[in-house]
Design a protein around this motif. Structure first.
Motif, PDB file in Angstrom:
ATOM      1  N   LEU A   5      43.188 -60.365   7.933  1.00  0.00           N
ATOM      2  CA  LEU A   5      43.194 -61.825   7.955  1.00  0.00           C
ATOM      3  C   LEU A   5      42.267 -62.344   6.877  1.00  0.00           C
ATOM      4  O   LEU A   5      41.088 -61.999   6.842  1.00  0.00           O
ATOM      5  CB  LEU A   5      42.743 -62.347   9.316  1.00  0.00           C
ATOM      6  CG  LEU A   5      42.633 -63.881   9.434  1.00  0.00           C
ATOM      7  CD1 LEU A   5      44.019 -64.515   9.315  1.00  0.00           C
ATOM      8  CD2 LEU A   5      41.964 -64.283  10.736  1.00  0.00           C
ATOM      9  N   GLY A   6      42.786 -63.178   6.002  1.00  0.00           N
ATOM     10  CA  GLY A   6      41.982 -63.830   4.993  1.00  0.00           C
ATOM     11  C   GLY A   6      41.668 -65.256   5.414  1.00  0.00           C
ATOM     12  O   GLY A   6      42.455 -65.892   6.119  1.00  0.00           O
ATOM     13  N   ILE A   7      40.517 -65.754   4.983  1.00  0.00           N
ATOM     14  CA  ILE A   7      40.138 -67.139   5.240  1.00  0.00           C
ATOM     15  C   ILE A   7      39.721 -67.751   3.908  1.00  0.00           C
ATOM     16  O   ILE A   7      38.726 -67.321   3.303  1.00  0.00           O
ATOM     17  CB  ILE A   7      38.996 -67.238   6.270  1.00  0.00           C
ATOM     18  CG1 ILE A   7      39.364 -66.470   7.546  1.00  0.00           C
ATOM     19  CG2 ILE A   7      38.712 -68.698   6.596  1.00  0.00           C
ATOM     20  CD1 ILE A   7      38.274 -66.452   8.591  1.00  0.00           C
ATOM     21  N   HIS A   8      40.470 -68.718   3.451  1.00  0.00           N
ATOM     22  CA  HIS A   8      40.275 -69.262   2.099  1.00  0.00           C
ATOM     23  C   HIS A   8      39.040 -70.131   2.013  1.00  0.00           C
ATOM     24  O   HIS A   8      38.413 -70.480   3.023  1.00  0.00           O
ATOM     25  CB  HIS A   8      41.519 -70.041   1.664  1.00  0.00           C
ATOM     26  CG  HIS A   8      41.753 -71.310   2.441  1.00  0.00           C
ATOM     27  ND1 HIS A   8      41.040 -72.466   2.240  1.00  0.00           N
ATOM     28  CD2 HIS A   8      42.642 -71.604   3.432  1.00  0.00           C
ATOM     29  CE1 HIS A   8      41.474 -73.414   3.044  1.00  0.00           C
ATOM     30  NE2 HIS A   8      42.436 -72.922   3.795  1.00  0.00           N
ATOM     31  N   GLY A   9      38.704 -70.493   0.782  1.00  0.00           N
ATOM     32  CA  GLY A   9      37.521 -71.302   0.538  1.00  0.00           C
ATOM     33  C   GLY A   9      37.855 -72.742   0.210  1.00  0.00           C
ATOM     34  O   GLY A   9      38.893 -73.271   0.619  1.00  0.00           O
ATOM     35  N   ILE A  10      36.969 -73.375  -0.556  1.00  0.00           N
ATOM     36  CA  ILE A  10      37.105 -74.783  -0.888  1.00  0.00           C
ATOM     37  C   ILE A  10      38.271 -75.018  -1.851  1.00  0.00           C
ATOM     38  O   ILE A  10      38.798 -74.094  -2.469  1.00  0.00           O
ATOM     39  CB  ILE A  10      35.800 -75.320  -1.517  1.00  0.00           C
ATOM     40  CG1 ILE A  10      35.392 -74.448  -2.708  1.00  0.00           C
ATOM     41  CG2 ILE A  10      34.693 -75.387  -0.480  1.00  0.00           C
ATOM     42  CD1 ILE A  10      34.124 -74.908  -3.411  1.00  0.00           C
ATOM     43  N   ALA A  11      38.686 -76.268  -1.921  1.00  0.00           N
ATOM     44  CA  ALA A  11      39.654 -76.747  -2.920  1.00  0.00           C
ATOM     45  C   ALA A  11      41.042 -76.136  -2.756  1.00  0.00           C
ATOM     46  O   ALA A  11      41.737 -75.901  -3.738  1.00  0.00           O
ATOM     47  CB  ALA A  11      39.134 -76.489  -4.339  1.00  0.00           C
ATOM     48  N   GLN A  12      41.467 -75.892  -1.530  1.00  0.00           N
ATOM     49  CA  GLN A  12      42.800 -75.346  -1.283  1.00  0.00           C
ATOM     50  C   GLN A  12      43.676 -76.324  -0.501  1.00  0.00           C
ATOM     51  O   GLN A  12      44.713 -75.935   0.040  1.00  0.00           O
ATOM     52  CB  GLN A  12      42.676 -74.035  -0.499  1.00  0.00           C
ATOM     53  CG  GLN A  12      41.841 -72.981  -1.176  1.00  0.00           C
ATOM     54  CD  GLN A  12      42.368 -72.596  -2.541  1.00  0.00           C
ATOM     55  OE1 GLN A  12      43.562 -72.369  -2.721  1.00  0.00           O
ATOM     56  NE2 GLN A  12      41.486 -72.519  -3.520  1.00  0.00           N
ATOM     57  N   THR A 163      45.196 -61.601  15.938  1.00  0.00           N
ATOM     58  CA  THR A 163      46.014 -60.943  16.950  1.00  0.00           C
ATOM     59  C   THR A 163      45.364 -59.619  17.335  1.00  0.00           C
ATOM     60  O   THR A 163      44.344 -59.216  16.767  1.00  0.00           O
ATOM     61  CB  THR A 163      47.430 -60.666  16.425  1.00  0.00           C
ATOM     62  OG1 THR A 163      47.362 -59.611  15.437  1.00  0.00           O
ATOM     63  CG2 THR A 163      48.020 -61.915  15.768  1.00  0.00           C
ATOM     64  N   GLU A 164      45.972 -58.936  18.265  1.00  0.00           N
ATOM     65  CA  GLU A 164      45.438 -57.635  18.689  1.00  0.00           C
ATOM     66  C   GLU A 164      45.535 -56.600  17.587  1.00  0.00           C
ATOM     67  O   GLU A 164      44.888 -55.556  17.645  1.00  0.00           O
ATOM     68  CB  GLU A 164      46.197 -57.138  19.922  1.00  0.00           C
ATOM     69  CG  GLU A 164      47.684 -56.931  19.700  1.00  0.00           C
ATOM     70  CD  GLU A 164      48.424 -56.500  20.950  1.00  0.00           C
ATOM     71  OE1 GLU A 164      49.595 -56.083  20.822  1.00  0.00           O
ATOM     72  OE2 GLU A 164      47.823 -56.581  22.043  1.00  0.00           O
ATOM     73  N   ASP A 165      46.312 -56.889  16.542  1.00  0.00           N
ATOM     74  CA  ASP A 165      46.449 -55.955  15.419  1.00  0.00           C
ATOM     75  C   ASP A 165      45.436 -56.209  14.301  1.00  0.00           C
ATOM     76  O   ASP A 165      45.316 -55.397  13.382  1.00  0.00           O
ATOM     77  CB  ASP A 165      47.854 -56.050  14.822  1.00  0.00           C
ATOM     78  CG  ASP A 165      48.934 -55.689  15.816  1.00  0.00           C
ATOM     79  OD1 ASP A 165      48.836 -54.598  16.404  1.00  0.00           O
ATOM     80  OD2 ASP A 165      49.854 -56.495  16.024  1.00  0.00           O
TER      81      ASP A 165
END
Length: 289
Positions: A5-12, A163-165
């Motif tokens: 899982l990625g979590i993006h940063g600012i300005a998106q 998720t569980e994965d």
């Protein structure tokens, strides 16, 4: 279901989850190859990766796509926004002396907001960023840290994608703060690896001291139950002001400390793609996958 899982940063705020997911997936494959794990890269499917998207929460209603509010230096408010600008400016000048002395001084130790903003726009980290976009970035960071309603909504978006994965969480820029707070709050047992890139987590007062849970005696809580934390920062990245996070976040007994890595991303010191295509990022993912 997605394993990473990625979590993006600012300005998106003018993009979307599927668009960012495809970009991150390709960059992760590149990092795996750079680290010498071509077979793992070939096995990593697009469905193995998902980017939690929250950028639309910062998109003003009725604004033109790609435009955003016409912010100027006058829109930078005293308090956290100006303090964050000051911290970025001081770091940029320290790393790039060629930006010059603080012309426009308004007194001992004080620099005009307009001067700091203009110098940052000529720094390596923010080169090519529009003035109004940089002011908007300041507002996004401070909103997450100071507005409980915004923070809760962003963390809810993140939780909905786990998720569980899910075995690894990667947070970029402000997304590293989101990742940290989500893991510290929810502690999902299946998440084994946290990777933070271009992270402002170590920025004193403005970020570190505003974390939840609050640091105690100068040390932050470990993010949940993750067994490994890899932190990657470009040496010229102004946003990642504190490059070494290990001294700030001691691990629980039996868990190794934060693995801090310095990289050189060339002309894009804060970008997500050069971070993900770096050897440390590729090796960390290969070790897990």
């Amino acid at each position: 279901m997605a394993r990473v899982l990625g979590i993006h940063g600012i300005a998106q705020q003018y993009k979307g989850g599927p668009q960012l997911t495809n970009l991150w997936w390709l960059a992760m494959r590149g990092g795996l190859e750079v680290a010498g794990h071509r077979e793992v890269a070939d096995r990593l499917k697009d469905s193995d990766v998902r980017v939690a998207f929250y950028g639309d929460l910062f998109r003003p209603a009725g604004s033109m796509a790609g435009g955003g509010p016409p912010y100027t230096a006058a829109d930078i408010r005293p308090g956290p926004e100006r303090d964050l600008l000051q911290a970025w400016y001081a770091q940029a000048v320290e790393q790039e002396p060629g930006l010059g002395p603080p012309e426009g001084s308004m007194g001992p130790g004080t620099v005009a907001v307009q001067v700091m903003l203009e110098k940052l726009l000529h720094s390596k980290t923010f080169a090519g960023v529009a003035r109004r976009a940089l002011v908007g970035d300041l507002k996004q960071v401070t909103a997450f840290l100071t507005d409980p309603g915004i923070k809760d909504r962003v963390l809810e978006r993140t939780a909905a994608e786990v998720t569980e994965d899910t075995r690894a969480v990667i947070g970029h820029s402000l997304g590293s703060v989101v990742a940290y707070e989500y893991l510290a709050r929810s502690a999902p047992p299946q998440v084994e690896l946290l990777i933070t890139v271009g992270s402002p987590l170590g920025m004193p007062n403005l970020v570190f001291d505003r974390l939840t849970p609050a640091p105690a005696d100068g040390q932050g809580a470990w993010p949940g139950t993750v067994a490994r934390w890899v932190n990657i920062a470009d040496k010229n990245d102004t946003v990642a002001l504190r490059k070494q996070l290990a001294p700030l976040f001691p691990p629980p007994d039996g868990t190794p400390p934060v693995e801090d890595h310095l990289v050189d991303n060339g002309k894009d010191p804060h970008g997500i793609e050069p971070h993900l295509t770096s050897r440390p990022a590729g090796q960390a993912l290969a070790d897990l996958l």
